[in-house]
Write an enzyme that holds these catalytic residues in place. Structure first.
Site, short mmCIF file in Angstrom:
data_model
loop_
_atom_site.label_atom_id
_atom_site.label_comp_id
_atom_site.label_asym_id
_atom_site.label_seq_id
_atom_site.Cartn_x
_atom_site.Cartn_y
_atom_site.Cartn_z
NE ARG A 21 -2.46 -2.31 2.97
CZ ARG A 21 -2.68 -2.76 3.98
NH1 ARG A 21 -3.70 -2.16 4.78
NH2 ARG A 21 -2.18 -3.86 4.68
N GLY A 22 2.02 1.11 0.40
CA GLY A 22 3.13 2.17 0.63
C GLY A 22 2.99 3.25 -0.38
CD GLU A 46 8.45 -1.00 -3.12
OE1 GLU A 46 7.61 -0.38 -2.44
OE2 GLU A 46 8.57 -2.21 -2.82
CG ASP A 47 6.79 2.19 0.17
OD1 ASP A 47 7.67 1.42 -0.33
OD2 ASP A 47 6.30 1.99 1.26
CG ASP A 62 14.86 -1.39 4.12
OD1 ASP A 62 15.96 -0.81 4.59
OD2 ASP A 62 14.52 -2.38 5.05
CE LYS A 91 14.81 2.87 6.16
NZ LYS A 91 14.33 2.09 6.90
CG PHE A 151 10.56 1.96 10.72
CD1 PHE A 151 10.88 0.86 9.89
CD2 PHE A 151 9.14 2.55 10.64
CE1 PHE A 151 9.67 0.18 9.32
CE2 PHE A 151 8.44 1.74 10.20
CZ PHE A 151 8.43 0.56 9.51
CG ASP A 179 2.64 0.74 7.54
OD1 ASP A 179 3.49 0.67 6.46
OD2 ASP A 179 2.32 -0.18 8.30
NE ARG A 197 -0.89 1.82 5.04
CZ ARG A 197 0.37 1.01 4.68
NH1 ARG A 197 1.38 1.73 3.83
NH2 ARG A 197 0.40 -0.29 5.01
#
Ligand code: IMP
Ligand code: MG
Length: 172
Positions: free
Chosen positions: A40-41, A96-97, A100, A128, A149, A156, A162
């Site tokens: 959902r990001g 993508e959000d 990582d 990141k 984070f 989220d 969000r």
């Protein structure tokens, strides 16, 4: 629960997305584009991004869930809901959000690449780099962030935050 601390303002996000959209429009092959968002990001980022790219765009979404526990990531992601349209012969931008470890994006690139798109590029609002476990091409990156984070603007912590208009970090 701790409250997020702002690290990137809503104004800075909006300005960077204008730059990204210009860059994407200039560098991707001309013609219609299919933008694929990872739920959902990515939903808020994608909504702003597609409105800033001046060409014909169709939008589709993938729902994914990472397998494995918190300490050992296998890099296998489960596709919870698949695209509703074929990618064959389409120019595709995967959105993508945040990247990582890179494992999710790597997997999705393999899956979507196997569907014979005319071209396949990747865009992430955040990266990141210090956390990367696998090399994966991220063609367009909004911001690099440290190993903390992050939440807000679609991202989220336990499904919360969000809807924050800015990007924040969870400080304990
Ligand atoms: P990966 O480790 O690159 O496979 O990251 C997979 C997914 O984990 C990303 O698409 C995000 O949805 C989520 N994620 C990773 N880091 C963060 C974070 O700092 N905040 C919120 N979600 C994150
Ligand atoms: Mg994600």
């Amino acid at each position: 629960m701790h409250r997020p601390v702002e690290i990137i303002s809503a104004t800075a996000v909006a300005a960077r997305i204008e730059d990204l959209a210009r860059d994407i429009h200039a560098k991707l092959p001309p013609g219609p584009l299919t933008v694929v968002g990872v739920l959902r990001g990515a939903f808020i980022f994608m909504a702003d991004l597609v409105r800033a790219i001046p060409r014909d765009i169709t939008c589709d979404f993938l729902g994914v869930r990472s397998y494995g526990d918190a300490t050992v990531s296998t890099g296998v992601v489960e596709i919870k809901s698949d695209l509703s349209t074929p990618l064959e012969h389409r120019h595709v931008l995967l959105v993508e959000d945040i990247v990582d470890t890179g494992l999710t994006l790597k997997y999705l690139l393999e899956v979507l690449g196997a569907r014979a798109p005319a071209s396949l590029h990747t865009c992430a609002l955040l990266s990141k780099p210090s956390r990367r476990q696998i090399e994966v091409p991220v063609d367009f990156v909004g911001f690099e962030v440290p190993d903390e984070f992050v939440v807000g603007y679609g991202m989220d912590a336990g499904q919360l935050f969000r809807n924050l208009p800015y990007i924040g970090v969870m400080k304990s």
